[in-house]
Design a protein around this motif. Structure first.
Motif, PDB file in Angstrom:
ATOM      1  N   SER A 218       0.809  -1.212   0.000  1.00 17.46           N
ATOM      2  CA  SER A 218       0.000   0.000   0.000  1.00 17.46           C
ATOM      3  C   SER A 218       0.843   1.263   0.000  1.00 17.46           C
ATOM      4  O   SER A 218       2.045   1.245   0.301  1.00 17.46           O
ATOM      5  N   THR A 219       0.189   2.370  -0.337  1.00 13.02           N
ATOM      6  CA  THR A 219       0.746   3.695  -0.123  1.00 13.02           C
ATOM      7  C   THR A 219       0.510   4.067   1.334  1.00 13.02           C
ATOM      8  O   THR A 219      -0.194   3.357   2.077  1.00 13.02           O
ATOM      9  N   TYR A 220       1.017   5.198   1.747  1.00 11.42           N
ATOM     10  CA  TYR A 220       0.808   5.610   3.136  1.00 11.42           C
ATOM     11  C   TYR A 220      -0.652   5.963   3.394  1.00 11.42           C
ATOM     12  O   TYR A 220      -1.093   6.036   4.539  1.00 11.42           O
ATOM     13  N   VAL A 224      -3.976   0.617  -2.561  1.00  9.20           N
ATOM     14  CA  VAL A 224      -3.120  -0.426  -3.082  1.00  9.20           C
ATOM     15  C   VAL A 224      -2.069   0.189  -4.015  1.00  9.20           C
ATOM     16  O   VAL A 224      -2.363   1.105  -4.785  1.00  9.20           O
ATOM     17  N   ALA A 225      -0.856  -0.314  -3.901  1.00  7.50           N
ATOM     18  CA  ALA A 225       0.238   0.216  -4.716  1.00  7.50           C
ATOM     19  C   ALA A 225       0.937  -0.863  -5.524  1.00  7.50           C
ATOM     20  O   ALA A 225       1.538  -0.575  -6.558  1.00  7.50           O
ATOM     21  N   ALA A 226       0.875  -2.119  -5.049  1.00 10.96           N
ATOM     22  CA  ALA A 226       1.588  -3.187  -5.755  1.00 10.96           C
ATOM     23  C   ALA A 226       1.085  -4.541  -5.296  1.00 10.96           C
ATOM     24  O   ALA A 226       0.531  -4.688  -4.201  1.00 10.96           O
ATOM     25  N   VAL A 227       1.293  -5.542  -6.153  1.00  8.46           N
ATOM     26  CA  VAL A 227       1.010  -6.941  -5.824  1.00  8.46           C
ATOM     27  C   VAL A 227       2.348  -7.661  -5.737  1.00  8.46           C
ATOM     28  O   VAL A 227       3.123  -7.672  -6.702  1.00  8.46           O
ATOM     29  N   GLY A 232       8.802 -13.325  -5.138  1.00  7.16           N
ATOM     30  CA  GLY A 232       9.488 -12.071  -4.878  1.00  7.16           C
ATOM     31  C   GLY A 232       9.238 -10.974  -5.886  1.00  7.16           C
ATOM     32  O   GLY A 232       9.595  -9.820  -5.636  1.00  7.16           O
ATOM     33  N   ALA A 233       8.622 -11.297  -7.011  1.00  5.82           N
ATOM     34  CA  ALA A 233       8.321 -10.270  -8.010  1.00  5.82           C
ATOM     35  C   ALA A 233       7.300  -9.285  -7.464  1.00  5.82           C
ATOM     36  O   ALA A 233       6.433  -9.646  -6.660  1.00  5.82           O
ATOM     37  N   CYS A 234       7.397  -8.039  -7.887  1.00  8.08           N
ATOM     38  CA  CYS A 234       6.486  -6.993  -7.419  1.00  8.08           C
ATOM     39  C   CYS A 234       5.850  -6.309  -8.618  1.00  8.08           C
ATOM     40  O   CYS A 234       6.558  -5.815  -9.517  1.00  8.08           O
ATOM     41  N   LEU A 235       4.527  -6.303  -8.676  1.00  7.17           N
ATOM     42  CA  LEU A 235       3.778  -5.751  -9.802  1.00  7.17           C
ATOM     43  C   LEU A 235       3.111  -4.453  -9.372  1.00  7.17           C
ATOM     44  O   LEU A 235       2.188  -4.467  -8.557  1.00  7.17           O
ATOM     45  N   PRO A 236       3.546  -3.298  -9.871  1.00  9.34           N
ATOM     46  CA  PRO A 236       2.877  -2.034  -9.527  1.00  9.34           C
ATOM     47  C   PRO A 236       1.409  -2.080  -9.931  1.00  9.34           C
ATOM     48  O   PRO A 236       1.056  -2.606 -10.995  1.00  9.34           O
ATOM     49  N   ALA A 237       0.552  -1.534  -9.075  1.00  8.85           N
ATOM     50  CA  ALA A 237      -0.885  -1.565  -9.363  1.00  8.85           C
ATOM     51  C   ALA A 237      -1.599  -0.469  -8.597  1.00  8.85           C
ATOM     52  O   ALA A 237      -1.307  -0.238  -7.421  1.00  8.85           O
TER      53      ALA A 237
END
Length: 421
Positions: A218-220, A224-227, A232-237
């Motif tokens: 999440s953002t502050y 939601v900011a990413a999955v 370990g992969a991170c998907l911006p969302a």
């Protein structure tokens, strides 16, 4: 044989396609008693299939979703009650509602449907995380797609892929994450799955197979900011859709002492163990005619067929439910239509040379069990008749020169029409 006496009143809990069709079919069969249709949604009964398709892209508004205008229910003397059923008193034959009212019934039809599943992962409750089941869900998702830039769809079933297609058409960057090795893995054959993989990748959608979600970041501000994936992969969302299936709504039935499992347990006539209560549609687990095992289907066709059978039974025409299942999905400019039910095929034969228009025939031994048609509506219509009538089609038939499903059906009709000499 004693004359059938219809119940004095019918209460239908759930105003989806099945609940609506029950009320409508009762009137069509001449039922003159009181009909109460209990809806947990403050909306007229509506179609659900467009919610993941043209409704998201703005091609259909709320009024085009309605099954009937509000005046219809008054004309047909169908009491549409907006409230949630909270309990059933089987001895008194009453349904208790959240607004404190009580509805008495001669017969009760449970059309409670299903709820979307989510994943039990950190961040599942963040803002910007959606599920899709109701018109309210769809409206929220449509509004979010207007401003979203990066969409992650978790689950590559029908809903997931249909929303992914709508999101791409809206200009979003789209990634689909699926735990299985291909899309639609539980519902279609490998050739059909491969076609939809190509279709979505050609449209610019990123498809990740054999991957699991570990958490949502999440953002502050708790958006939601990413999955984050298990590897370990991170998907911006900035928008995430859970499209990981549904669970039948059985709580009301279970609390009333009715048997439940993966759905409310009913017999071949869609009756529960209580002769005054039926269950239909997505929430009902009924015996499959061929195998006898319990089956729960999530489709408009199944809900409508169930509703019509119950209405006929309540007005004096009892029979077992044995309709042929069929399904469809629209994604981009492609239409998939499925006739029959594949419960584990042994052979598949592709009919047609066009990679964008073909049918896959699924066989168990020498018996045709299901047909998946991609952009071949004539095949689908013929397959439905062939399967419903039990017309023999073998793998050798299909591979013969010049074979078509429509032609095979026509030849069978011609032979059947020739009088015995």
């Amino acid at each position: 044989m004693p004359r059938h006496t219809p119940p004095e009143s019918v209460v239908v809990v759930g105003a989806g396609q099945g609940g609506y069709q029950t009320a409508t079919s009762l009137r069509e069969h001449g039922f003159t008693g009181r009909i109460t249709l209990v809806s947990a949604e403050d909306a007229l009964p509506y179609e659900r299939p467009p919610l993941s398709k043209e409704y998201l892209t703005g091609e259909a508004d709320d009024s085009r979703l309605w099954l009937r205008p509000v005046t219809y229910y008054g004309r047909q003397s169908i009491d549409l009650v907006v409230s949630t059923a909270t309990g059933i008193d089987r001895a008194a034959r009453t349904v208790h509602l959240a607004d404190g009212s009580v509805c008495g019934y001669g017969h009760l039809v449970l059309a409670t449907g299903a709820r979307p599943r989510t994943l039990d992962v950190p961040g599942a409750g963040l803002r910007g995380v959606h599920t899709l089941r109701t018109a309210r869900d769809a409206a929220a998702l449509r509004d979010a797609l207007c401003v979203a830039r990066r969409v992650v769809v978790i689950g590559a079933g029908f809903i997931g892929l249909e929303v992914a297609a709508a999101a791409r058409r809206s200009g979003c960057d789209v990634t689909v994450v699926e735990t299985q090795s291909r899309p639609l893995s539980r519902v279609v054959s490998a050739p059909t799955a491969e076609h939809f993989t190509r279709l979505h990748r050609a449209a610019g959608t990123r498809l990740l197979f054999g991957r699991k979600v570990a958490a949502l970041r999440s953002t502050y501000r708790r958006n939601v900011a990413a999955v984050e994936l298990a590897d370990g992969a991170c998907l911006p969302a900035d928008l995430v859709l859970f499209a990981v299936g549904v669970a039948p709504r059985t709580e009301l039935a279970a609390a009333a002492g009715l048997p439940v499992g993966d759905g409310i347990t009913v017999d071949s006539r869609l009756l529960t163990c209580d002769p005054h209560i039926s269950a239909i549609g997505d929430c009902a687990a009924f015996p499959q005619p061929r195998s006898g095992r319990r089956l729960r289907l999530e489709s408009v066709q199944n809900a409508v067929g169930h509703a019509r059978l119950v209405a006929a039974r309540l007005t004096g025409s009892a029979r077992a439910y044995d309709e042929l299942p069929w399904f469809w999905s629209d994604q981009f400019s492609t239409t998939l239509q499925i006739a029959g039910l594949d419960e584990g095929h042994e052979a598949e034969v592709v009919l047609g040379d066009d990679p964008d228009a073909f049918s896959v025939l699924l066989f168990e031994g020498q018996q045709l069990r299901a047909v998946e048609s991609v952009n071949r509506p004539a095949d689908h219509l013929a397959a439905r008749q062939i399967l419903a009538r039990g017309i023999t089609v073998t793998p050798d038939d299909v591979t013969a020169a010049g074979f078509t499903l429509k032609g095979h059906l026509a030849r069978h009709r011609s032979r059947s029409a020739v009088p015995a000499g």
